[in-house]
Design a protein around this motif. Structure first.
Motif, short mmCIF file in Angstrom:
data_model
loop_
_atom_site.label_atom_id
_atom_site.label_comp_id
_atom_site.label_asym_id
_atom_site.label_seq_id
_atom_site.Cartn_x
_atom_site.Cartn_y
_atom_site.Cartn_z
N VAL A 37 0.85 -1.20 0.00
CA VAL A 37 0.00 0.00 0.00
C VAL A 37 0.88 1.25 0.00
O VAL A 37 1.70 1.45 0.90
CB VAL A 37 -0.92 0.01 1.24
N CYS A 38 0.70 2.07 -1.02
CA CYS A 38 1.50 3.30 -1.13
C CYS A 38 1.15 4.25 0.00
O CYS A 38 -0.03 4.54 0.23
CB CYS A 38 1.21 3.95 -2.49
N PRO A 39 2.15 4.77 0.71
CA PRO A 39 1.86 5.65 1.86
C PRO A 39 1.24 6.99 1.45
O PRO A 39 0.75 7.70 2.32
CB PRO A 39 3.22 5.88 2.52
N HIS A 40 1.25 7.34 0.16
CA HIS A 40 0.68 8.63 -0.23
C HIS A 40 -0.84 8.58 -0.07
O HIS A 40 -1.37 9.04 0.94
CB HIS A 40 1.09 9.02 -1.66
N LEU A 41 -1.56 7.98 -0.99
CA LEU A 41 -3.03 7.91 -0.87
C LEU A 41 -3.53 6.48 -1.04
O LEU A 41 -4.64 6.24 -1.51
CB LEU A 41 -3.70 8.86 -1.87
N CYS A 84 -0.94 5.48 -9.16
CA CYS A 84 -1.83 6.64 -9.00
C CYS A 84 -1.12 7.97 -9.27
O CYS A 84 -1.52 8.73 -10.14
CB CYS A 84 -2.46 6.61 -7.61
N HIS A 85 -0.04 8.27 -8.52
CA HIS A 85 0.62 9.57 -8.72
C HIS A 85 2.13 9.43 -8.89
O HIS A 85 2.86 10.41 -8.76
CB HIS A 85 0.31 10.53 -7.56
N GLY A 86 2.60 8.19 -9.09
CA GLY A 86 3.98 8.00 -9.50
C GLY A 86 5.02 7.86 -8.39
O GLY A 86 6.22 7.95 -8.67
S1 FES Z 1 -1.30 6.89 -3.93
FE1 FES Z 1 0.69 6.34 -4.49
S2 FES Z 1 1.46 8.10 -5.37
FE2 FES Z 1 -0.48 8.70 -4.71
#
Ligand code: FES
Ligand SMILES: Cc1cc2nc3c(=O)[nH]c(=O)nc-3n(C[C@H](O)[C@H](O)[C@H](O)COP(=O)(O)OP(=O)(O)OC[C@H]3O[C@@H](n4cnc5c(N)ncnc54)[C@H](O)[C@@H]3O)c2cc1C
Length: 508
Positions: free
Chosen positions: A464-468, A485-487
């Motif tokens: 799970v990406c810590p961003h979103l 999602c945002h790279g």
């Molecule tokens: S959720 Fe991974 S880069 Fe935004």
């Protein structure tokens, strides 16, 4: 992206950039703190430190160890999106400012090189823009007329170019473009910054940033930097959760480099109008005994949404061999990431939602060398309280209703990536993961990013990406985990190497 942690090496990486400051061993106060020592960060640091500001630059890798060492370093005012599109989105006056700012960026690079006596293979060259395969030739003429209205009066139609023909039907010649060796330039720039009193600290991760009258940056190593102004030049901002990331999309782009006999291809920049487009140039390479290297790029796709880098490089090779029959063996292969803004222009200026002393430089598309240099000039003016005619054009808070279609399309694409939460993993069991390879596995309700190293040992992280919180995907060519999602990108062991995430994949 740091060369130590990914699977490929670009042509430039042999010329490493030495750190110019001793290690950061205490907290500091400064006028300006810049996070990110790529071209955007260092061009800003150079201008500000030479104007007498005290400047501290932090980078969690070496100088230029991000996308700047993976560029192909075309220096151009022939904007990626094309002047027809730029005029539609930003009006005739906007298009003039775009041409003006990118021309000024190339001139600024040339001026710095002369002033600092940097030996970095800088050359003024022509650029040739070819139509896309099967494209109606009127589009090329429309582009010429739009470039003319933008003030590029010396762009001309060439029916039969003397060099390679990428596609039949003529091409446009953009004079006074340029090329250079980006790492030699960055090494010289870092030394010039040090001479002007700027301090660059490498291998320092900016963990948190807090805005306010005085900005506070806390490093992973536990030191605090207090600054009157903060510039986040991390290619994609690590201090912004949403706003900026809905205005740009991350694309992976591929490059091959092949030997060609000396002088067999005129030294120039070459592009076509395909979508995604191809780009090519020549580089003199000390290691090639009188031969030169033809650098060819393209085959872009949304980051984390394909894992077929080898096939993409093969397609690039087939494309290039048809047009450059003198091509010899492939010597280099690499990929990198560009942030594509919704309306074709970088986001440079005050960060939306932060205090007015926090600035970002992002959304630089395949024009990040010139956009990075524009950031250096524009952000310096903003910090020094000077008016800059480009400020509104590049303002990260701008809203462009005319690019709403792209905005919706890209954000629907991001939303669709959350379906990965309920899909099965790449494979059923970690027993099937070969050495030096990663795969996403389902583990009950969780998804794991599992990497088997060269010794056969498994390294498990949350996928799970810590961003979103999108689910990351394995990149077989670069040996990284990439977020669709945002790279955001992470090395094979889960350590963050590209924002917007600013922390590692969590331990299981
Ligand atoms: S959720 Fe991974 S880069 Fe935004
Ligand atoms: C294959 C490829 C070809 C390209 N070709 C061209 C071209 O021909 N012409 C052109 O103009 N542009 C081109 N570009 C685009 C251009 O190379 C990039 O846009 C530009 O180098 C980005 O510079 P930057 O300074 O914004 O970011 P970067 O060079 O990525 O620098 C950002 C830095 O921030 C650091 N960082 C990130 N997070 C943190 C943190 N939390 N703490 C401390 N440091 C941090 C990173 O380590 C990195 O060094 C290309 C890009 C690619 C990938």
């Amino acid at each position: 992206m740091n060369k130590n942690v990914t699977g490929t090496q670009s042509i430039w990486m042999g010329a490493g950039v030495e750190s110019t400051s001793p290690p950061l061993d205490r907290s500091l106060e400064t006028d300006v703190c810049i996070v990110g020592a790529g071209i955007a960060g260092l061009s800003t640091a150079y201008s500000l430190s030479c104007e007498g500001k005290s400047v501290v630059v932090l980078d969690d890798g070496p100088v230029a160890g991000g996308m700047t060492e993976r560029t192909t370093a075309h220096l151009s005012n022939a904007i990626d999106e094309g002047y027809v599109t730029i005029e539609r989105l930003h009006g005739e006056q906007g298009a003039r400012l775009v041409a003006d700012s990118h021309t000024a960026a190339i001139n600024r690079i040339e001026t710095i090189i002369a002033a600092e006596r940097l030996a970095c293979d800088f050359e003024r060259v022509d650029g040739f823009l070819f139509p896309a395969p099967g494209q109606q030739l009127e589009r090329l003429e429309e582009e010429r007329l739009a470039a003319l209205r933008a003030g590029l009066t010396d762009v001309v139609r060439v029916e039969r170019p003397s060099g390679p023909v990428l596609e039949p039907g003529g091409c446009l010649r953009f004079p006074n473009q340029a090329q250079f060796h980006p790492l030699k330039f960055m090494a010289g720039l870092a030394q010039a910054i040090a001479r002007c009193g700027g301090r660059i600290f490498t291998n320092i991760h900016a963990e948190t940033v807090k805005d306010g009258k005085q900005v506070t940056i806390e490093t992973r190593q536990g030191h605090i930097i207090r600054a009157q102004s903060l510039v986040v030049a991390t290619n994609t901002p690590i201090n912004d959760m949403f706003v900026v990331h809905t205005k740009q999309a991350s694309y992976t782009t591929y490059v091959i480099g092949a030997g060609v006999p000396k002088d067999s291809v005129p030294t120039a920049l070459y592009w076509d109008q395909a979508d995604p487009y191809h780009y090519a140039r020549i580089q003199k390479d000390a290691s090639t005994d009188g031969h030169e290297v033809l650098i060819v790029g393209g085959e872009d796709h949304k980051t984390g949404q394909a894992d077929d880098g080898d096939e993409r490089c093969q397609r690039l090779e087939r494309w290039a061999r048809k047009r450059f029959p003198m091509m010899e063996q492939i010597k280099y292969r690499w990929s990198g990431q560009v942030m594509e803004p919704m309306d074709g222009l970088a986001l440079i200026g005050r960060n939306p939602g932060d205090a007015s002393n926090v600035y970002v430089a992002t959304g630089d598309s395949g024009m990040g060398m010139t956009h990075g240099m524009i950031a250096g000039m524009l952000i310096t003016d903003l910090i020094q309280g000077r008016t800059n005619g480009w400020a509104e054009l590049y303002d990260p808070s701008r809203k462009s209703l005319k690019s709403i279609g792209t905005f919706v399309q890209e954000n629907v694409n991001v939303a669709a990536q959350y379906a990965d939460w309920i899909s099965s993993g790449d494979i059923e069991s970690e027993d099937h993961i070969p050495k030096d390879t990663g795969a996403v596995l389902r583990n009950g309700a969780q998804k794991m990013a599992v990497y088997r190293d060269e010794d056969g040992q498994l390294h498990r992280r949350s996928a799970v990406c810590p961003h979103l919180k999108c689910i990351v995907a394995w990149d077989s060519m670069e040996h990284t985990w990439n977020c669709p999602c945002h790279g955001s990108r992470f090395d094979a062991y889960g350590k963050v190497i590209n924002g917007p995430a600013n922390s590692d994949l969590s331990q299981i």
